[in-house]
Design an enzyme around this catalytic site. Sequence first.
Site, PDB file in Angstrom:
ATOM      1  N   HIS A 149       0.699  -1.171   0.031  1.00 13.68           N
ATOM      2  CA  HIS A 149      -0.040  -0.153   0.150  1.00 13.68           C
ATOM      3  C   HIS A 149       0.996   1.287   0.041  1.00 13.68           C
ATOM      4  O   HIS A 149       0.296   2.276  -0.050  1.00 13.68           O
ATOM      5  CB  HIS A 149      -0.966  -0.028   1.170  1.00 13.68           C
ATOM      6  CG  HIS A 149      -2.025  -0.758   0.708  1.00 13.68           C
ATOM      7  ND1 HIS A 149      -2.174  -2.182   0.767  1.00 13.68           N
ATOM      8  CD2 HIS A 149      -3.419  -0.528   0.686  1.00 13.68           C
ATOM      9  CE1 HIS A 149      -3.483  -2.753   0.476  1.00 13.68           C
ATOM     10  NE2 HIS A 149      -4.191  -1.644   0.322  1.00 13.68           N
ATOM     11  N   GLU A 162       5.732 -33.737  -2.269  1.00 18.79           N
ATOM     12  CA  GLU A 162       4.574 -33.173  -2.882  1.00 18.79           C
ATOM     13  C   GLU A 162       5.032 -32.399  -4.282  1.00 18.79           C
ATOM     14  O   GLU A 162       5.820 -32.095  -4.469  1.00 18.79           O
ATOM     15  CB  GLU A 162       3.849 -32.404  -1.869  1.00 18.79           C
ATOM     16  CG  GLU A 162       3.473 -33.146  -0.936  1.00 18.79           C
ATOM     17  CD  GLU A 162       1.979 -33.890  -1.212  1.00 18.79           C
ATOM     18  OE1 GLU A 162       2.163 -35.034  -1.776  1.00 18.79           O
ATOM     19  OE2 GLU A 162       0.881 -33.165  -0.550  1.00 18.79           O
TER      20      GLU A 162
END
Lengths: 189, 431, 288
Positions: free
Chosen positions: B219, B291
Amino acid sequence: MATTTGNPETSEAGTEEGVRRRDFIEIAAVSAAGIGGLAMVYPLVSQMSPSADVLAASTTELDISELQVGQAVKASFRKQPVFVRRLTQGEIDEANAVATDSLRDPESLEDRTQPGHEDVLVVMGVCTHLGCVPLGAATGENKGEYNGYFCPCHGSHYDTAARIRKGPAPTNLVVPDYTFTSDTTIVIG
Amino acid sequence: MSFPWAKEYTPQNGFTKFLDERLPLPRLVYNAVGAGYPVPRNLSYFWNFGVLAGFCLVLQIVTGVVLAMHYAADAGVAFASVEHIMRDVNWGWLMRYAHANGASFFFLVIYIHIFRGFFYASYKPPREMIWLIGVVIFLLMMATAFMGYVLPWGQMSFWGAQVITGLFEAIPLVGESIKVWLLGGYAPDNAALNRFFSLHYLLPFVIAGCVILHIWALHIPGSSNPTGVEVKQESDTLPFHPYYTAKDGFGLGVFLLIYFAFVFFLPNVLGHPDNYIEANPLSTPAHIVPEWYFYPFYAILRAFTFDFILPAKLWGVLAMFAAILVWFFLPWLDKGPVRSGHYRPLFRKFFWFGLIPCMAVLFVCGGAPAEEPYVMISQIATAYYFLHFLVILPIVSSIERPDPLPYSITEAVLGSDKKAVLGENAEPAGA
Amino acid sequence: MIRLVGMLIGLGFTFVVLLAFGVGAYTAATEEVEPQAGYAFHAEPHAPEGGFASDGPFGRWDQAQLQRGYQVYKEACAACHSLGYVAFRNLADLGYSDAQIKAEAESYQIPHYDPSTGEVTRSAGLPTDNFPPVAYAGLGSPPDLSLITKARGDGTNYVYSLLTGYEDMATYANEDGELLTEEFPEFQVGEGLHFNPYFEGLAIAMPAPLQDGQVTYAVDENGVAPEATVDQMSQDVAAFLTWTAEPKMMERKRTGWWILAFTLFATILAWFAKKSVWSAVKPKREDD
């Protein structure tokens, strides 16, 4: 899901200075997101209730053929203690001698046993005050002033029919649902 | 910290006024993801993946907390407790499949998010800090995912823990002691399982903290955009709400459709069958793979098969860590004056015909057994990987002649910008 | 400076990995890799004709088949293979009544550790008990079968293929029509092992467990008893073991359709909402 898509839309749409009309489709979309979010909450709440194995183990079968007159056994029912006592004639008389109306939780011994088996008293070993396990089931334990059960936590005295007689407990020791499947076998739950 | 035309939060009633003066939380939300945050108006769907990653994090934390209510971290009963969740706990199967597949989808989303950053050079000034925190988040995710995969205590859990902690043995002198310290034993057992569970529960909250820093840092300069041209004026932006909340809502729906298809109809395709066999320290599965989201790095690890001064194993470990650490240095390796790959012809070619095929090859080879031709292919891909980031990117970014940029986002979107000054069109981004 | 150091490091890793590539390529070029019978003649699992009732997104359990599969498990498998994650009470899914389940449980002896005597005693099982462990004294280590169809790739078809896959090695040919005995004349099945192309290494410790007519199926609701062929029994037990591995599978698929339908509906709404929100500001893009 509701928080990422729904909330800002609903809370902020009013601040659009009336330039944009909140039309039907947007309200519908936000509502759908909200419903979806709520639906997701259901399994999250439901998962905490007893699982299938716990529910399946919710009855206890007990063989009381070995239980002698005047003796009591502690068994486990739904992971809580249950006391099974074969009352002596003296204990039965003592219980019947009390006027039921004078009790805090008026119940007769007959109400608390099964017909034909008035000498077998089955009660949860959970004090109705705050859930401690009362003494008196094992030999040599303090049976309290009324010769039944005595809860040492806050001094509740139960009589020979396990009815509350003195101390803070509000009700008698609970009699669970049980049936005699034979003269010597009871199934609790 | 925001643009001068950002809308200011105005409390609507007594309660929000009361709150705003004491704890301006609604103001914070309004300025972060509400109408008070002006965002470039030209963001593509590739900019959805930040919000999706945040959603995945929440999803993983929620389902994870639920699973922890039923899971038992003890080597004797861990596997059985997972089966208890799958069979007896109300909706336990859903929680577990949602969590296991949620991890895969979290990584899928994050990889797209990262490669978006590569293509649009989102790491360039003034957004270096966002990028650095992002890489830290990725590292934390990898640690969390690895430890989570150990918890079901299946064969792949056990041997994964064995292999990954075994990497530390490659460190000279102290490696062996570090491995024993990490595991609290000589092989994975109760001690390791319990500490992995503890850390697996802790790290997601550390990640959540880093995500807050990531968004905070975002931001300051505001979001980048597909042209890479900085916001110049109000017409370049739209308020985050309702424009991007609506767009993110739709993106979330599409994401959920794919995710649910896996959770409900293909819940085990992304996992490995061997993990349905309880851990057995005396028997190794025929071929151990992590994985899928670790495949590229696993391929890099295994590509080093030759002892050159240092042992091959140490080279592999160094290269694997270097492969991620190199991302930290991207803002300083890429010196090109233009951000977006759309305006960098040479950079774009190396991205589409170099980096993407290279990563695809590494994904395939990481999951393949350690035999030819996979090892040789992954060696070429590994070589390209390091060349791409450390050699090609610095050189290309200094010699390349970027295409002319639009004057502003407005011009890129509308085709013309009244304020565009002739001759300024080639002005570099961020200047 | 960063870029210079980076380039050196990058070139360093590249050099080492290409060196490894060179060595690997040299080895591959000079050393012949022995072809392995275990790879060339390994057979991938295949589905039986018609597949399984539980297959696919609309799959359903075939209760009659599950009951037959349970019968096959009890009569052919249970002597060596345990079913430790399944409880007798779960058999309700197969359509058994409470009384039948109680009788089923009582037919098993469940070991209990008695802390007061330090001995393990056995007593008749209760519906809440799981299937007991099986002690096996012999060659090999028969795995627990509760999760077997999830613990093997394409597990349901694997179990079916394995059970029907005990073939004569002398006449076995792979998909390309090559005879094993011709391509690998020296290939032998180890001592006490049995040839089965669906098993890793083509040799399995388990002898063919099923023979035609091994079990006697009860008559079904149509008044006929399925013929107990090896193929039929293999299908039935594979279906049963699919259920033991994931008893909640149908609940999962059913829930899935509701969730997908709702999500699709919500996503379509979200798409129109997005279009409506953006309609005021979205011009035609002229670039890209």
